[in-house]
Write an enzyme that holds these catalytic residues in place. Structure first.
Site, mmCIF file in Angstrom:
data_model
loop_
_atom_site.group_PDB
_atom_site.id
_atom_site.type_symbol
_atom_site.label_atom_id
_atom_site.label_comp_id
_atom_site.label_asym_id
_atom_site.label_seq_id
_atom_site.Cartn_x
_atom_site.Cartn_y
_atom_site.Cartn_z
ATOM 1 N N HIS A 187 0.821 -1.212 0.000
ATOM 2 C CA HIS A 187 0.000 0.000 0.000
ATOM 3 C C HIS A 187 0.854 1.260 0.000
ATOM 4 C CE1 HIS A 187 -3.517 -2.216 0.202
ATOM 5 N NE2 HIS A 187 -3.718 -2.289 1.504
ATOM 6 N N ARG A 294 -10.646 -3.646 -14.838
ATOM 7 C CA ARG A 294 -10.552 -4.925 -14.109
ATOM 8 C C ARG A 294 -11.663 -4.954 -13.058
ATOM 9 N NH1 ARG A 294 -4.593 -3.974 -14.723
ATOM 10 N NH2 ARG A 294 -3.656 -5.920 -15.446
ATOM 11 N N ARG A 330 -13.910 -5.692 -18.547
ATOM 12 C CA ARG A 330 -13.638 -7.133 -18.505
ATOM 13 C C ARG A 330 -14.514 -7.779 -17.448
ATOM 14 N NH1 ARG A 330 -7.669 -9.048 -17.022
ATOM 15 N NH2 ARG A 330 -8.238 -8.496 -14.893
ATOM 16 N N GLU A 430 -4.854 -14.422 -23.856
ATOM 17 C CA GLU A 430 -3.820 -14.482 -22.818
ATOM 18 C C GLU A 430 -3.442 -15.911 -22.456
ATOM 19 O OE1 GLU A 430 -5.131 -12.603 -19.177
ATOM 20 O OE2 GLU A 430 -7.183 -13.293 -19.439
ATOM 21 N N ASN A 453 0.584 -10.163 -19.560
ATOM 22 C CA ASN A 453 0.997 -10.613 -18.219
ATOM 23 C C ASN A 453 0.759 -12.115 -18.092
ATOM 24 O OD1 ASN A 453 1.177 -7.871 -17.932
ATOM 25 N ND2 ASN A 453 -0.616 -7.671 -16.617
ATOM 26 N N ASP A 454 -0.417 -12.536 -18.535
ATOM 27 C CA ASP A 454 -0.717 -13.964 -18.483
ATOM 28 C C ASP A 454 -0.165 -14.711 -19.689
ATOM 29 O OD1 ASP A 454 -2.058 -14.646 -16.085
ATOM 30 O OD2 ASP A 454 -3.739 -13.418 -16.728
ATOM 31 N N ARG A 464 3.719 -16.104 -12.703
ATOM 32 C CA ARG A 464 4.087 -14.690 -12.825
ATOM 33 C C ARG A 464 4.484 -14.056 -11.496
ATOM 34 N NH1 ARG A 464 -1.709 -12.098 -14.807
ATOM 35 N NH2 ARG A 464 -1.256 -10.194 -13.713
ATOM 36 N N CYS A 501 -3.445 -5.024 -23.347
ATOM 37 C CA CYS A 501 -3.649 -4.372 -22.050
ATOM 38 C C CYS A 501 -2.705 -4.910 -20.984
ATOM 39 C CB CYS A 501 -5.097 -4.486 -21.607
ATOM 40 S SG CYS A 501 -5.670 -6.179 -21.515
HETATM 41 C C1 PEP Z 1 -2.861 -9.693 -18.508
HETATM 42 O O1 PEP Z 1 -2.907 -10.874 -18.167
HETATM 43 O O2 PEP Z 1 -1.985 -9.229 -19.284
HETATM 44 C C2 PEP Z 1 -3.848 -8.728 -18.001
HETATM 45 C C3 PEP Z 1 -3.917 -7.510 -18.463
HETATM 46 O O3 PEP Z 1 -4.681 -9.150 -17.025
HETATM 47 P P1 PEP Z 1 -4.317 -9.333 -15.480
HETATM 48 O O4 PEP Z 1 -2.962 -8.711 -15.258
HETATM 49 O O5 PEP Z 1 -5.423 -8.674 -14.735
HETATM 50 O O6 PEP Z 1 -4.325 -10.818 -15.344
HETATM 51 MG MG MG Z 2 -4.692 -11.690 -17.287
#
Ligand code: PEP
Ligand code: MG
Length: 572
Positions: A187, A294, A330, A430, A453-454, A464, A501
């Protein structure tokens, strides 16, 4: 030089102010009158709640609603009857003083949270220790350090900044923050970023090497800290700070500008948000819409699910604020590293490969998915909302969700409730499976958004959040890059919009490649928008083809990274 984690960018130069909370010594003292002691505890609890409410209100006006929520989270903990009941029971059954009862009960919870392999829960452990100390201080009559009245140019040095300490920070006086503990998503780091104060956290043993009044220099982008540096180092950082501040100011010239490449390719530059309040920053940094909302954040830090109406209000608020600009919302992406305690989900052996996102939603249509989709459809009457489905692996999942949306549209028609009949429904690409089947998906869905990210996690088979194997986690790995290029190609062949994203969308080393591949939309944290606009408007997609070809000829992540680093350095 000390090395830590870069938590909030910028250069902080000033005088050290060491904020050390007095170590509370809590002894087990017996009480004769347990009932009176419970009353004493209740008094301290009420006082702490009162103080917390004040801090929340102060933060809401000075910083923002989102930041105030941290204090509201503390309030929820203080109001939790299980916690307070257990403290009262301990006083009654063991006939011990309130301070000691608080110590044992809160520590049990904090240790339990800290042992969970989940950053959100670790944060809850910090929150629990924070409220523990504050209640004990009220009981012991110890005043807290007054961070709000530090002299201008202070570099705040602490073991760890509790959220309640951070809440009092006045950015006019605090030039930087250094902590021995903490993490990028704690935080205090989030608050430092919101207040735009440079910060380095997790420095390790530091306080024993610094005295109050020492000159401290920190680089919040690189995560380095100096104490009483040599004259030339100090001067170097003064120059860097001035350059940084000037560059930040210069970026304001990109407000109101179109995001278009030198060879005339228009790009949509949009923002990632987690709560309706985040729209403020999107507008401040001139985002052209929202590329990822999100929605799971609407479900977190609560004790029950938000109702359909509550969700409708939240989605409508964002749609209206963006006044016709695209807003991609989403649907719920929980499971994996995002837990929601009140949903009573069983612990998965492999959460990232388990009962998550669309899998969970399709299994719980009645209580979770339908209310959310209905709220989204109803809100679509108030702006340009698009629905995005996360973690899709096969076409059946998309079709089932789409059918459900059609079913709900018919229901709204029957009831005469307004919604956008042309609402677009897309997917996050993803997972490795969705990427490999991107051509087939592109023929059925309205748009793609690549979740790097995924996608990186699932392509590289690397958790991750696991530090031990993070060396494998690179979006520049040729396997991930080929996947990204393939997804974009499939979307373009089918004539659908393709965005991104994940974090990679704002990476200056990735942007040239994405432009060359033909990405239409880039979605990122609002504060990265103006810099990305500057980069994009300085590139020509046709000239970037050669760069992308060269980058794609390498076979290791390191080679690609080195090449792109050198390319970006040449542009500067
Ligand atoms: C991703 O997976 O790239 C993404 C944008 O979603 P999150 O980070 O919320 O899993
Ligand atoms: Mg994701």
């Amino acid at each position: 030089m000390f090395k830590g984690t870069n938590a909030s960018s910028g250069f902080g130069i000033g005088k050290a102010v060491i904020v050390e909370e007095a170590e509370l010594v809590i002894r087990q003292q017996s009480v004769a009158d347990a009932a009176a002691e419970v009353e004493r505890f209740k008094g301290a609890l009420a006082q702490t709640m009162d103080d917390t409410e004040k801090m929340a209100a102060d933060l809401a006006t000075r910083v923002g609603e989102k930041e105030a929520e941290i204090m509201q989270g503390h309030l929820m903990l203080l109001m939790d009857p299980m916690l307070t009941g257990e403290i009262e029971n301990t006083i009654n059954s063991q006939k011990v003083c309130s301070e000691f009862a608080i110590e044992t009960v809160c520590n049990t919870y904090a240790d339990m949270f800290a042992a969970m392999d989940n950053e959100m829960m670790q944060q809850r452990a910090t929150d629990m220790r924070d409220i523990k100390t504050r209640m004990q201080k009220v009981l012991l009559g110890i005043a807290s350090v007054d961070i709000a009245s530090l002299p201008a140019g202070s570099i705040l040095v602490a073991k760890d900044l509790t959220p309640s300490m951070t809440a009092g920070i006045n950015p006019a006086n605090v030039a930087g923050i250094v902590t021995e503990l903490g993490g990028k998503t704690s935080h205090s780091a989030i608050l430092a970023r919101a207040l735009e104060i440079p910060a380095v956290v997790a420095v390790g043993d530091f306080i024993s090497h610094v005295e109050n009044g020492d000159t401290v220099v920190l680089d919040g982008s690189e995560g380095v800290v100096y104490v009483n540096p040599e004259k030339d180092i100090l001067q170097d950082y003064v120059d860097r700070r001035d350059k940084f501040l000037k560059a930040k100011k210069d970026l304001e010239q990109y407000i109101g500008k179109e995001t278009i490449t030198k060879d005339g390719v228009s790009i949509e530059l949009v923002a990632n948000i987690g709560k309706p309040e985040d729209v403020e920053k999107v507008l401040q940094y001139d985002g052209e819409g929202v590329g990822l909302f999100r929605t799971e954040f609407l479900f977190m830090d609560r004790t029950a699910m938000p109702t359909e109406d509550e969700q409708f209000e939240a989605y409508k608020k964002v749609a209206e604020a963006l006044a016709g600009k695209p807003v991609i919302i989403r649907t719920l992406d929980i499971g994996g590293d995002k837990e929601i305690p009140y949903m009573g989900l069983e612990k998965d052996e492999n959460p990232f490969l388990g009962y998550r996102a669309i899998r969970l939603c399709l299994d719980r249509k009645e209580d979770i998915y339908k209310p959310q989709l209905r709220a989204l459809l109803r809100a679509s009457a108030y702006g340009n909302i698009k629905i995005m489905i996360p973690m899709v692996t096969c076409l059946e999942e998309y079709r089932e969700a789409r059918n459900l949306i059609e079913e709900l549209k018919a229901e709204l028609d029957r009831k005469g409730i307004a919604y956008n009949k042309e609402i677009k429904v897309g997917i996050m690409v993803e997972t490795a499976a969705a990427s490999l089947m991107a051509d087939a998906f592109a023929r059925e869905v309205d748009f793609f958004s690549i979740g790097t990210n995924d996608l990186t996690q699932y392509t590289m088979s690397v958790d991750r959040g696991n530090d031990k194997i993070s060396y494998l986690y690179s979006t520049f790995n040729p396997a991930v890059l080929r996947s990204i290029r393939h997804i974009i190609t499939c979307a373009r062949e089918a004539g659908i919009m393709v965005g991104m994203c994940g974090e990679a969308a704002s990476d200056p080393m990735m942007i040239p490649l994405l432009l060359a591949f033909g990405l239409n939309e880039f979605s990122m944290s609002a504060s990265a928008i103006l810099y990305s606009r500057k980069l994009i408007t300085n590139y020509s997609t046709s000239e970037l083809q050669a760069v992308a070809n060269e980058a794609m000829s390498f076979t290791t992540a390191k080679e690609v990274e080195d090449y792109m680093k050198a390319f970006v350095a040449k542009q500067a």
